[in-house]
Write a protein that holds these residues in place. Sequence first.
Motif, PDB file in Angstrom:
ATOM      1  N   LEU A 272       2.392  -1.406   4.689  1.00  0.00           N
ATOM      2  CA  LEU A 272       2.510  -1.463   3.228  1.00  0.00           C
ATOM      3  C   LEU A 272       3.453  -2.588   2.793  1.00  0.00           C
ATOM      4  O   LEU A 272       3.168  -3.322   1.842  1.00  0.00           O
ATOM      5  N   LEU A 273       4.575  -2.733   3.506  1.00  0.00           N
ATOM      6  CA  LEU A 273       5.534  -3.790   3.187  1.00  0.00           C
ATOM      7  C   LEU A 273       4.915  -5.161   3.419  1.00  0.00           C
ATOM      8  O   LEU A 273       5.074  -6.072   2.597  1.00  0.00           O
ATOM      9  N   GLU A 274       4.183  -5.316   4.503  1.00  0.00           N
ATOM     10  CA  GLU A 274       3.535  -6.590   4.803  1.00  0.00           C
ATOM     11  C   GLU A 274       2.541  -6.961   3.702  1.00  0.00           C
ATOM     12  O   GLU A 274       2.482  -8.109   3.260  1.00  0.00           O
ATOM     13  N   ALA A 275       1.774  -5.995   3.231  1.00  0.00           N
ATOM     14  CA  ALA A 275       0.812  -6.255   2.152  1.00  0.00           C
ATOM     15  C   ALA A 275       1.532  -6.659   0.871  1.00  0.00           C
ATOM     16  O   ALA A 275       1.118  -7.604   0.184  1.00  0.00           O
ATOM     17  N   ALA A 276       2.621  -5.979   0.551  1.00  0.00           N
ATOM     18  CA  ALA A 276       3.384  -6.319  -0.657  1.00  0.00           C
ATOM     19  C   ALA A 276       3.952  -7.732  -0.566  1.00  0.00           C
ATOM     20  O   ALA A 276       3.910  -8.490  -1.543  1.00  0.00           O
ATOM     21  N   CYS A 277       4.452  -8.103   0.597  1.00  0.00           N
ATOM     22  CA  CYS A 277       5.029  -9.443   0.788  1.00  0.00           C
ATOM     23  C   CYS A 277       3.955 -10.525   0.800  1.00  0.00           C
ATOM     24  O   CYS A 277       4.222 -11.662   0.405  1.00  0.00           O
TER      25      CYS A 277
ATOM     26  N   ARG B  24       8.609 -12.823  -3.057  1.00  0.00           N
ATOM     27  CA  ARG B  24       9.898 -12.185  -3.325  1.00  0.00           C
ATOM     28  C   ARG B  24       9.624 -10.864  -4.042  1.00  0.00           C
ATOM     29  O   ARG B  24       8.925 -10.847  -5.055  1.00  0.00           O
ATOM     30  N   ILE B  25      10.142  -9.785  -3.490  1.00  0.00           N
ATOM     31  CA  ILE B  25       9.911  -8.455  -4.064  1.00  0.00           C
ATOM     32  C   ILE B  25      11.236  -7.710  -4.218  1.00  0.00           C
ATOM     33  O   ILE B  25      12.236  -8.054  -3.596  1.00  0.00           O
ATOM     34  N   ASP B  26      11.203  -6.701  -5.052  1.00  0.00           N
ATOM     35  CA  ASP B  26      12.271  -5.725  -5.134  1.00  0.00           C
ATOM     36  C   ASP B  26      11.728  -4.429  -4.536  1.00  0.00           C
ATOM     37  O   ASP B  26      10.511  -4.233  -4.481  1.00  0.00           O
ATOM     38  N   MET B  27      12.636  -3.565  -4.086  1.00  0.00           N
ATOM     39  CA  MET B  27      12.232  -2.306  -3.464  1.00  0.00           C
ATOM     40  C   MET B  27      12.980  -1.139  -4.072  1.00  0.00           C
ATOM     41  O   MET B  27      14.131  -1.282  -4.482  1.00  0.00           O
ATOM     42  N   LEU B  28      12.313   0.006  -4.094  1.00  0.00           N
ATOM     43  CA  LEU B  28      12.959   1.273  -4.399  1.00  0.00           C
ATOM     44  C   LEU B  28      12.541   2.232  -3.298  1.00  0.00           C
ATOM     45  O   LEU B  28      11.350   2.399  -3.038  1.00  0.00           O
TER      46      LEU B  28
ATOM     47  N   GLN C 199      12.821  -8.474   9.783  1.00  0.00           N
ATOM     48  CA  GLN C 199      12.761  -9.890   9.393  1.00  0.00           C
ATOM     49  C   GLN C 199      12.010 -10.082   8.077  1.00  0.00           C
ATOM     50  O   GLN C 199      12.399 -10.906   7.247  1.00  0.00           O
ATOM     51  N   MET C 200      10.931  -9.332   7.888  1.00  0.00           N
ATOM     52  CA  MET C 200      10.153  -9.411   6.657  1.00  0.00           C
ATOM     53  C   MET C 200      11.018  -9.005   5.462  1.00  0.00           C
ATOM     54  O   MET C 200      11.009  -9.655   4.421  1.00  0.00           O
ATOM     55  N   ALA C 201      11.764  -7.933   5.617  1.00  0.00           N
ATOM     56  CA  ALA C 201      12.634  -7.476   4.534  1.00  0.00           C
ATOM     57  C   ALA C 201      13.716  -8.506   4.240  1.00  0.00           C
ATOM     58  O   ALA C 201      14.003  -8.802   3.071  1.00  0.00           O
ATOM     59  N   LEU C 202      14.309  -9.067   5.267  1.00  0.00           N
ATOM     60  CA  LEU C 202      15.353 -10.070   5.052  1.00  0.00           C
ATOM     61  C   LEU C 202      14.809 -11.319   4.369  1.00  0.00           C
ATOM     62  O   LEU C 202      15.496 -11.947   3.564  1.00  0.00           O
TER      63      LEU C 202
END
Length: 132
Positions: free
Chosen positions: A40-45, A50-54, A78-81
Amino acid sequence: MNYLEAVPAIRRIDSNRNDLFAIDIVGEVNSADAENLYGLLEAACALHPRIDMLVRLTDFDTADWSETSPQTIEQGRQMALANVRRCASVGGPDWTRRIRAELQPEQELRYFPAEREAEAWEWLGAKPRKST
């Protein structure tokens, strides 16, 4: 109950922002949930560099990522960073102190107790969409 029969512990939360990746973590998280989270994170990125997360922890129990490959965990980290600007953690234990040292200078991470969830959404400039 095996992983294919279990209800996913990680669920997306729809919001009014396309570049906000919001999730609810409920109960016990296993390796299949971790793989789902990273997908899910990979698709969002891929959609938004640049994204924000909750991250909302609801009745969070435990996390067992023992069967998740170290490569998958490192790729997610690494994706999150590389992609996350701001992250609001809501409810559950405050895990933000443990990872704060790894963040880039421009990244922001804040913890909000469950009863202050509305403040987290406001901090991110977003609102959850009501499910129908």
